[in-house]
Design a protein around this motif. Structure first.
Motif, PDB file in Angstrom:
ATOM      1  N   ASP A 113      -0.261  20.154   1.215  1.00  0.00           N
ATOM      2  CA  ASP A 113      -0.801  19.285   2.273  1.00  0.00           C
ATOM      3  C   ASP A 113      -1.687  18.165   1.701  1.00  0.00           C
ATOM      4  O   ASP A 113      -2.829  17.959   2.119  1.00  0.00           O
ATOM      5  CB  ASP A 113      -1.590  20.115   3.283  1.00  0.00           C
ATOM      6  N   VAL A 114      -1.150  17.409   0.749  1.00  0.00           N
ATOM      7  CA  VAL A 114      -1.891  16.328   0.096  1.00  0.00           C
ATOM      8  C   VAL A 114      -1.676  15.014   0.847  1.00  0.00           C
ATOM      9  O   VAL A 114      -0.540  14.625   1.123  1.00  0.00           O
ATOM     10  CB  VAL A 114      -1.445  16.174  -1.378  1.00  0.00           C
ATOM     11  N   SER A 115      -2.765  14.331   1.153  1.00  0.00           N
ATOM     12  CA  SER A 115      -2.718  13.024   1.827  1.00  0.00           C
ATOM     13  C   SER A 115      -3.688  12.062   1.150  1.00  0.00           C
ATOM     14  O   SER A 115      -4.825  12.433   0.855  1.00  0.00           O
ATOM     15  CB  SER A 115      -3.099  13.151   3.306  1.00  0.00           C
ATOM     16  N   PHE A 116      -3.225  10.835   0.894  1.00  0.00           N
ATOM     17  CA  PHE A 116      -4.116   9.795   0.371  1.00  0.00           C
ATOM     18  C   PHE A 116      -3.423   8.444   0.484  1.00  0.00           C
ATOM     19  O   PHE A 116      -2.220   8.365   0.762  1.00  0.00           O
ATOM     20  CB  PHE A 116      -4.500  10.074  -1.087  1.00  0.00           C
ATOM     21  N   GLU A 117      -4.189   7.379   0.270  1.00  0.00           N
ATOM     22  CA  GLU A 117      -3.650   6.021   0.265  1.00  0.00           C
ATOM     23  C   GLU A 117      -4.052   5.319  -1.023  1.00  0.00           C
ATOM     24  O   GLU A 117      -5.091   5.633  -1.620  1.00  0.00           O
ATOM     25  CB  GLU A 117      -4.157   5.222   1.468  1.00  0.00           C
ATOM     26  N   MET A 173       0.843  -1.199   0.000  1.00  0.00           N
ATOM     27  CA  MET A 173       0.000   0.000   0.000  1.00  0.00           C
ATOM     28  C   MET A 173       0.877   1.247   0.000  1.00  0.00           C
ATOM     29  O   MET A 173       1.877   1.316   0.719  1.00  0.00           O
ATOM     30  CB  MET A 173      -0.928   0.004   1.212  1.00  0.00           C
ATOM     31  N   LEU A 174       0.500   2.219  -0.810  1.00  0.00           N
ATOM     32  CA  LEU A 174       1.168   3.514  -0.831  1.00  0.00           C
ATOM     33  C   LEU A 174       0.422   4.469   0.104  1.00  0.00           C
ATOM     34  O   LEU A 174      -0.796   4.578   0.030  1.00  0.00           O
ATOM     35  CB  LEU A 174       1.174   4.086  -2.250  1.00  0.00           C
ATOM     36  N   THR A 175       1.172   5.137   0.955  1.00  0.00           N
ATOM     37  CA  THR A 175       0.594   6.114   1.872  1.00  0.00           C
ATOM     38  C   THR A 175       1.305   7.443   1.689  1.00  0.00           C
ATOM     39  O   THR A 175       2.531   7.525   1.850  1.00  0.00           O
ATOM     40  CB  THR A 175       0.720   5.657   3.333  1.00  0.00           C
ATOM     41  N   VAL A 176       0.560   8.470   1.345  1.00  0.00           N
ATOM     42  CA  VAL A 176       1.092   9.821   1.195  1.00  0.00           C
ATOM     43  C   VAL A 176       0.502  10.670   2.313  1.00  0.00           C
ATOM     44  O   VAL A 176      -0.721  10.745   2.468  1.00  0.00           O
ATOM     45  CB  VAL A 176       0.712  10.407  -0.188  1.00  0.00           C
ATOM     46  N   LYS A 177       1.381  11.299   3.104  1.00  0.00           N
ATOM     47  CA  LYS A 177       0.924  12.054   4.273  1.00  0.00           C
ATOM     48  C   LYS A 177       1.389  13.505   4.203  1.00  0.00           C
ATOM     49  O   LYS A 177       2.590  13.779   4.156  1.00  0.00           O
ATOM     50  CB  LYS A 177       1.478  11.422   5.561  1.00  0.00           C
ATOM     51  N   ASN A 178       0.433  14.413   4.164  1.00  0.00           N
ATOM     52  CA  ASN A 178       0.680  15.856   4.328  1.00  0.00           C
ATOM     53  C   ASN A 178       1.807  16.358   3.424  1.00  0.00           C
ATOM     54  O   ASN A 178       2.680  17.112   3.845  1.00  0.00           O
ATOM     55  CB  ASN A 178       1.010  16.176   5.783  1.00  0.00           C
ATOM     56  N   LEU A 179       1.748  15.967   2.156  1.00  0.00           N
ATOM     57  CA  LEU A 179       2.803  16.292   1.212  1.00  0.00           C
ATOM     58  C   LEU A 179       2.669  17.727   0.714  1.00  0.00           C
ATOM     59  O   LEU A 179       1.590  18.141   0.268  1.00  0.00           O
ATOM     60  CB  LEU A 179       2.744  15.327   0.026  1.00  0.00           C
ATOM     61  N   SER A 180       3.777  18.481   0.784  1.00  0.00           N
ATOM     62  CA  SER A 180       3.819  19.851   0.261  1.00  0.00           C
ATOM     63  C   SER A 180       5.109  20.049  -0.519  1.00  0.00           C
ATOM     64  O   SER A 180       6.143  19.458  -0.205  1.00  0.00           O
ATOM     65  CB  SER A 180       3.743  20.880   1.394  1.00  0.00           C
ATOM     66  N   PHE A 181       5.034  20.893  -1.556  1.00  0.00           N
ATOM     67  CA  PHE A 181       6.201  21.140  -2.395  1.00  0.00           C
ATOM     68  C   PHE A 181       6.198  22.588  -2.857  1.00  0.00           C
ATOM     69  O   PHE A 181       5.188  23.098  -3.358  1.00  0.00           O
ATOM     70  CB  PHE A 181       6.189  20.212  -3.609  1.00  0.00           C
ATOM     71  N   MET A 217       7.675   9.461  -7.324  1.00  0.00           N
ATOM     72  CA  MET A 217       8.794   8.760  -7.932  1.00  0.00           C
ATOM     73  C   MET A 217      10.136   9.225  -7.386  1.00  0.00           C
ATOM     74  O   MET A 217      11.132   8.532  -7.521  1.00  0.00           O
ATOM     75  CB  MET A 217       8.749   8.944  -9.452  1.00  0.00           C
ATOM     76  N   GLY A 218      10.190  10.388  -6.755  1.00  0.00           N
ATOM     77  CA  GLY A 218      11.455  10.893  -6.231  1.00  0.00           C
ATOM     78  C   GLY A 218      12.183  11.812  -7.193  1.00  0.00           C
ATOM     79  O   GLY A 218      13.321  12.209  -6.930  1.00  0.00           O
ATOM     80  N   ILE A 219      11.548  12.168  -8.302  1.00  0.00           N
ATOM     81  CA  ILE A 219      12.137  13.129  -9.237  1.00  0.00           C
ATOM     82  C   ILE A 219      12.223  14.492  -8.567  1.00  0.00           C
ATOM     83  O   ILE A 219      13.164  15.256  -8.796  1.00  0.00           O
ATOM     84  CB  ILE A 219      11.318  13.187 -10.533  1.00  0.00           C
ATOM     85  N   GLU A 220      11.239  14.800  -7.769  1.00  0.00           N
ATOM     86  CA  GLU A 220      11.260  15.968  -6.889  1.00  0.00           C
ATOM     87  C   GLU A 220      11.116  15.475  -5.448  1.00  0.00           C
ATOM     88  O   GLU A 220      10.494  14.426  -5.214  1.00  0.00           O
ATOM     89  CB  GLU A 220      10.116  16.934  -7.200  1.00  0.00           C
ATOM     90  N   LEU A 221      11.695  16.201  -4.508  1.00  0.00           N
ATOM     91  CA  LEU A 221      11.581  15.839  -3.096  1.00  0.00           C
ATOM     92  C   LEU A 221      10.692  16.858  -2.392  1.00  0.00           C
ATOM     93  O   LEU A 221      10.791  18.067  -2.641  1.00  0.00           O
ATOM     94  CB  LEU A 221      12.962  15.799  -2.432  1.00  0.00           C
ATOM     95  N   PRO A 222       9.821  16.405  -1.500  1.00  0.00           N
ATOM     96  CA  PRO A 222       8.869  17.317  -0.849  1.00  0.00           C
ATOM     97  C   PRO A 222       9.547  18.230   0.160  1.00  0.00           C
ATOM     98  O   PRO A 222      10.590  17.898   0.725  1.00  0.00           O
ATOM     99  CB  PRO A 222       7.893  16.358  -0.165  1.00  0.00           C
ATOM    100  N   ASP A 223       8.929  19.371   0.383  1.00  0.00           N
ATOM    101  CA  ASP A 223       9.381  20.264   1.444  1.00  0.00           C
ATOM    102  C   ASP A 223       8.802  19.846   2.791  1.00  0.00           C
ATOM    103  O   ASP A 223       9.404  20.100   3.831  1.00  0.00           O
ATOM    104  CB  ASP A 223       8.977  21.700   1.115  1.00  0.00           C
ATOM    105  N   GLN A 224       7.657  19.217   2.740  1.00  0.00           N
ATOM    106  CA  GLN A 224       7.039  18.674   3.954  1.00  0.00           C
ATOM    107  C   GLN A 224       6.308  17.396   3.591  1.00  0.00           C
ATOM    108  O   GLN A 224       5.956  17.161   2.436  1.00  0.00           O
ATOM    109  CB  GLN A 224       6.045  19.676   4.568  1.00  0.00           C
ATOM    110  N   ASP A 278       9.519   3.937   4.671  1.00  0.00           N
ATOM    111  CA  ASP A 278       9.562   5.363   4.391  1.00  0.00           C
ATOM    112  C   ASP A 278      10.444   5.615   3.167  1.00  0.00           C
ATOM    113  O   ASP A 278      11.653   5.370   3.182  1.00  0.00           O
ATOM    114  CB  ASP A 278      10.125   6.107   5.609  1.00  0.00           C
ATOM    115  N   LEU A 279       9.818   6.138   2.094  1.00  0.00           N
ATOM    116  CA  LEU A 279      10.547   6.424   0.856  1.00  0.00           C
ATOM    117  C   LEU A 279      10.912   7.901   0.717  1.00  0.00           C
ATOM    118  O   LEU A 279      11.586   8.278  -0.249  1.00  0.00           O
ATOM    119  CB  LEU A 279       9.691   6.049  -0.367  1.00  0.00           C
ATOM    120  N   THR A 280      10.528   8.729   1.659  1.00  0.00           N
ATOM    121  CA  THR A 280      10.541  10.178   1.478  1.00  0.00           C
ATOM    122  C   THR A 280      11.891  10.722   1.030  1.00  0.00           C
ATOM    123  O   THR A 280      11.964  11.610   0.171  1.00  0.00           O
ATOM    124  CB  THR A 280      10.111  10.885   2.775  1.00  0.00           C
ATOM    125  N   SER A 281      12.969  10.215   1.589  1.00  0.00           N
ATOM    126  CA  SER A 281      14.299  10.741   1.270  1.00  0.00           C
ATOM    127  C   SER A 281      15.058   9.868   0.279  1.00  0.00           C
ATOM    128  O   SER A 281      16.217  10.150  -0.026  1.00  0.00           O
ATOM    129  CB  SER A 281      15.130  10.886   2.556  1.00  0.00           C
TER     130      SER A 281
END
Length: 240
Positions: A23-27, A1-9, A52-59, A68-71
């Motif tokens: 502040d995007v969140s979804f599963e 399962m993919l979980t995206v939490k409070n994503l901002s860029f 995909m990691g082409i860009e990295l989130p600010d939050q 955790d794939l964030t970094s």
């Protein structure tokens, strides 16, 4: 399962910083097809690049099956099981299509296997094996080739950014059959960014991204009345 939490860029331009994703969140469940649609410039492609990691989130954070794939880098996310097809595919001078597909698969592919992948996206297979992934290919050919490269290797999640762009009607019908096959098998989850009505109608869930935020999200049956081409609620769908 993919979980995206409070994503901002945030992105910078001549006027300073602008929040592109807010502040995007979804599963995304195993085997689910999520179609992301919405107005142009709303942040859909940026969201895909963040996954995909082409860009990295600010939050915020991104998890795949609890990891955790964030970094993580693009390569690390690919190894974790995420595949990605660009809206504008890159070209590689001096690389044959057969070599390109083999690299995508992570192993040397036979001519027969390459032909199967190419036929699945509407390309006359054997005519392409020795051609190069360069400017001799049209935009539509590149688009189909990149989709074949994603299909060459099993993923936990495959992300396709406007897969219908630049391809003819016959090839689009062939491509739809590939998506239907993947969805039916439920072995991979799919994220499709699209305005195309036939693709939107395939979804398990539909998410509308507008001004960098989730404007609406829900099941296909709940969402389709709000997305009709004559509805004022959302100017999202393009008919074939």
């Amino acid at each position: 399962m993919l979980t995206v939490k409070n994503l901002s860029f945030l992105a910078s331009d001549q006027d300073g910083e602008k929040e592109i994703i807010k502040d995007v969140s979804f599963e995304l469940e195993q085997g689910e097809m999520l179609v992301i649609t919405g107005p142009n410039g709303g942040g859909k492609s940026t969201l895909a690049k963040l996954i995909m990691g082409i860009e990295l989130p600010d939050q915020g954070s991104i998890f795949l099956d609890g990891t955790d794939l964030t970094s993580l880098s693009i390569d690390e996310r690919a190894k974790a099981g995420i595949g990605y097809a660009f809206q504008q595919p890159p070209r590689f001078k001096g690389m044959t299509i057969q070599r390109f597909l083999s690299l995508s698969a992570g192993e040397d592919l036979s001519e027969e296997e390459c032909c199967r992948l190419l036929s699945g996206v509407g390309l006359c297979a054997r005519e392409y094996l020795s051609r190069f992934v360069d400017n001799t290919l049209s935009g539509g050919e590149m688009k189909r080739l990149e989709i074949a490269s994603v299909l060459a290797h099993p993923h936990k999640i495959a992300v396709f950014d406007e897969p219908e762009a630049g391809i003819d009607l016959w090839s689009f019908s062939t491509l739809m059959k590939q998506f239907e096959k993947i969805h039916k098998e439920k072995k991979e989850s799919l994220i499709l960014i699209s305005h195309q009505e036939r693709i939107i109608r395939m979804a398990d869930r539909i998410m509308v991204i507008k001004d960098g935020q989730i404007d609406m999200v829900g099941s296909r049956d709940d969402m389709l009345p709000n997305l009709s081409t004559d509805s004022p609620a959302c100017d999202c769908m393009e008919e074939e």
